[in-house]
Write a protein that holds these residues in place. Structure first.
Motif, mmCIF file in Angstrom:
data_model
loop_
_atom_site.group_PDB
_atom_site.id
_atom_site.type_symbol
_atom_site.label_atom_id
_atom_site.label_comp_id
_atom_site.label_asym_id
_atom_site.label_seq_id
_atom_site.Cartn_x
_atom_site.Cartn_y
_atom_site.Cartn_z
ATOM 1 N N THR A 87 102.175 3.272 72.551
ATOM 2 C CA THR A 87 103.157 3.444 71.513
ATOM 3 C C THR A 87 104.492 2.818 72.157
ATOM 4 O OG1 THR A 87 102.118 5.519 70.857
ATOM 5 C CG2 THR A 87 104.334 5.063 70.358
ATOM 6 N N PRO A 88 104.974 2.908 73.170
ATOM 7 C CA PRO A 88 106.303 2.344 73.309
ATOM 8 C C PRO A 88 106.031 0.673 73.605
ATOM 9 C CG PRO A 88 105.552 4.015 75.225
ATOM 10 C CD PRO A 88 104.528 3.984 74.380
ATOM 11 N N SER A 89 104.986 0.120 73.858
ATOM 12 C CA SER A 89 104.806 -1.366 73.649
ATOM 13 C C SER A 89 104.609 -1.487 72.492
ATOM 14 C CB SER A 89 103.577 -1.810 74.661
ATOM 15 O OG SER A 89 102.468 -1.357 74.242
ATOM 16 N N GLU A 90 104.223 -0.767 71.422
ATOM 17 C CA GLU A 90 104.099 -1.019 70.069
ATOM 18 C C GLU A 90 105.250 -1.076 69.592
ATOM 19 O OE1 GLU A 90 101.047 1.708 69.306
ATOM 20 O OE2 GLU A 90 99.570 0.583 69.610
ATOM 21 N N ALA A 91 105.994 -0.097 69.828
ATOM 22 C CA ALA A 91 107.463 -0.110 69.196
ATOM 23 C C ALA A 91 108.453 -1.035 69.609
ATOM 24 C CB ALA A 91 108.149 1.342 69.796
ATOM 25 N N LEU A 98 113.611 2.864 70.734
ATOM 26 C CA LEU A 98 112.732 3.560 71.506
ATOM 27 C C LEU A 98 113.655 4.805 72.262
ATOM 28 C CD1 LEU A 98 109.832 3.952 72.236
ATOM 29 C CD2 LEU A 98 109.912 2.136 73.982
ATOM 30 N N LEU A 99 113.144 5.760 72.299
ATOM 31 C CA LEU A 99 113.527 6.896 73.204
ATOM 32 C C LEU A 99 112.104 7.447 73.767
ATOM 33 C CD1 LEU A 99 115.928 9.641 72.576
ATOM 34 C CD2 LEU A 99 114.028 10.264 73.556
ATOM 35 N N VAL A 100 111.786 7.605 74.929
ATOM 36 C CA VAL A 100 110.800 8.128 75.632
ATOM 37 C C VAL A 100 110.921 9.431 76.348
ATOM 38 C CG1 VAL A 100 109.266 5.741 75.809
ATOM 39 C CG2 VAL A 100 110.758 6.614 77.724
ATOM 40 N N ILE A 101 109.917 10.177 76.386
ATOM 41 C CA ILE A 101 110.074 11.429 77.039
ATOM 42 C C ILE A 101 108.573 11.331 77.982
ATOM 43 C CG2 ILE A 101 109.980 13.997 77.064
ATOM 44 C CD1 ILE A 101 111.411 13.706 74.221
ATOM 45 N N PRO A 102 108.755 11.017 79.249
ATOM 46 C CA PRO A 102 107.632 11.221 79.949
ATOM 47 C C PRO A 102 107.011 12.456 80.253
ATOM 48 C CG PRO A 102 109.468 10.908 81.397
ATOM 49 C CD PRO A 102 109.813 10.911 79.940
ATOM 50 N N MET A 103 105.672 12.483 80.066
ATOM 51 C CA MET A 103 105.109 13.685 80.408
ATOM 52 C C MET A 103 105.120 14.255 81.622
ATOM 53 S SD MET A 103 101.396 12.953 78.286
ATOM 54 C CE MET A 103 100.723 14.542 78.776
ATOM 55 N N LYS A 104 105.128 15.417 81.947
ATOM 56 C CA LYS A 104 105.537 16.041 83.081
ATOM 57 C C LYS A 104 104.278 15.861 84.216
ATOM 58 C CE LYS A 104 107.034 20.445 85.215
ATOM 59 N NZ LYS A 104 107.419 21.832 85.188
ATOM 60 N N ASN A 105 104.285 15.643 85.150
ATOM 61 C CA ASN A 105 103.304 15.431 86.408
ATOM 62 C C ASN A 105 102.038 14.364 85.923
ATOM 63 O OD1 ASN A 105 104.259 17.685 87.898
ATOM 64 N ND2 ASN A 105 103.296 19.097 86.389
ATOM 65 N N GLN A 106 102.740 13.370 84.968
ATOM 66 C CA GLN A 106 101.788 12.244 84.816
ATOM 67 C C GLN A 106 102.571 10.979 85.550
ATOM 68 O OE1 GLN A 106 99.063 11.933 83.205
ATOM 69 N NE2 GLN A 106 99.047 14.152 82.920
ATOM 70 N N TYR A 107 102.030 10.633 86.577
ATOM 71 C CA TYR A 107 102.433 9.762 87.484
ATOM 72 C C TYR A 107 102.831 8.092 86.623
ATOM 73 C CZ TYR A 107 103.327 6.291 91.393
ATOM 74 O OH TYR A 107 103.881 5.376 92.035
ATOM 75 N N ALA A 115 110.441 1.980 84.350
ATOM 76 C CA ALA A 115 110.569 0.785 84.059
ATOM 77 C C ALA A 115 111.253 0.452 82.760
ATOM 78 C CB ALA A 115 109.353 -0.069 84.126
ATOM 79 N N LEU A 116 111.111 1.412 81.857
ATOM 80 C CA LEU A 116 111.554 1.160 80.546
ATOM 81 C C LEU A 116 113.123 1.677 80.577
ATOM 82 C CD1 LEU A 116 108.909 3.113 78.298
ATOM 83 C CD2 LEU A 116 109.676 0.813 78.162
ATOM 84 N N LYS A 117 113.413 2.395 81.299
ATOM 85 C CA LYS A 117 114.824 2.793 81.453
ATOM 86 C C LYS A 117 115.777 1.570 82.065
ATOM 87 C CE LYS A 117 118.043 6.350 83.303
ATOM 88 N NZ LYS A 117 118.265 7.519 83.761
ATOM 89 N N LYS A 118 114.936 0.863 83.094
ATOM 90 C CA LYS A 118 115.663 -0.396 83.603
ATOM 91 C C LYS A 118 115.666 -1.421 82.694
ATOM 92 C CE LYS A 118 115.075 -1.619 87.757
ATOM 93 N NZ LYS A 118 114.438 -2.176 89.215
#
Length: 163
Positions: A87-91, A98-107, A115-118
């Motif tokens: 989904t982020p790459s498609e967006a 794009l605003l992302v919220i990484p899933m907790k405990n998902q490396y 990487a997206l933040k950078k």
């Protein structure tokens, strides 16, 4: 190339002013509780927890399906999603905020979020009322992260075959 990629590639891109949300780690009721505090925009929430459309003021909850999701994303002002890959790459490909919220405990999601933040993408740790100001700031920010990655698939395959 998977069928969904081809559909994304062929999607009619526009901006109808809504924001598309796909956060499978959150129940849509929790998402509604948070984003309803930001009534200045329309939200399209895609949820695995429903099999029918649900309307709540400025929020529409859709069952997850490829057609509506691609249509919503392609015509959105921006996409709020997890920090997976697709989904982020498609967006980004569709040139959407794009605003992302990484899933907790998902490396993998934590690495992707880093990487997206950078790259300049807005990242928040979790969806909560404490993050409403950051989400609102993102809505008012018109920065779209430009990406232009060439399709080198054929060259890569030729290189592999010639090894």
């Amino acid at each position: 190339m998977p069928i969904i990629r081809e559909k994304i590639r062929n999607a009619k891109v526009s901006n109808k002013g809504h924001y598309t949300i796909y956060l499978p780690a959150y129940h849509h009721d929790r998402i509604v509780k948070i984003v309803s505090k930001i009534p200045i925009v329309k939200w399209h929430i895609f949820s695995r927890e429903t099999s029918r459309l649900i309307f709540k003021k400025n929020i529409t909850i859709y069952p997850v399906n490829e057609f509506d999701f691609i249509k919503s994303m392609a015509s959105s002002s921006g996409v709020l999603c997890g920090a997976g890959f697709e989904t982020p790459s498609e967006a980004l490909f569709l040139r959407k905020k794009l605003l992302v919220i990484p899933m907790k405990n998902q490396y993998e999601q934590q690495c992707n979020a880093f990487a997206l933040k950078k790259m300049g993408v807005t990242v928040i740790k979790k969806l909560s009322t404490k993050r409403i100001n950051k989400i609102t700031k993102w809505i008012h920010n018109d920065v779209i992260i430009p990406v232009d990655y060439p399709d080198n698939t054929e060259n890569i395959l030729n290189t592999i075959q010639n090894c």
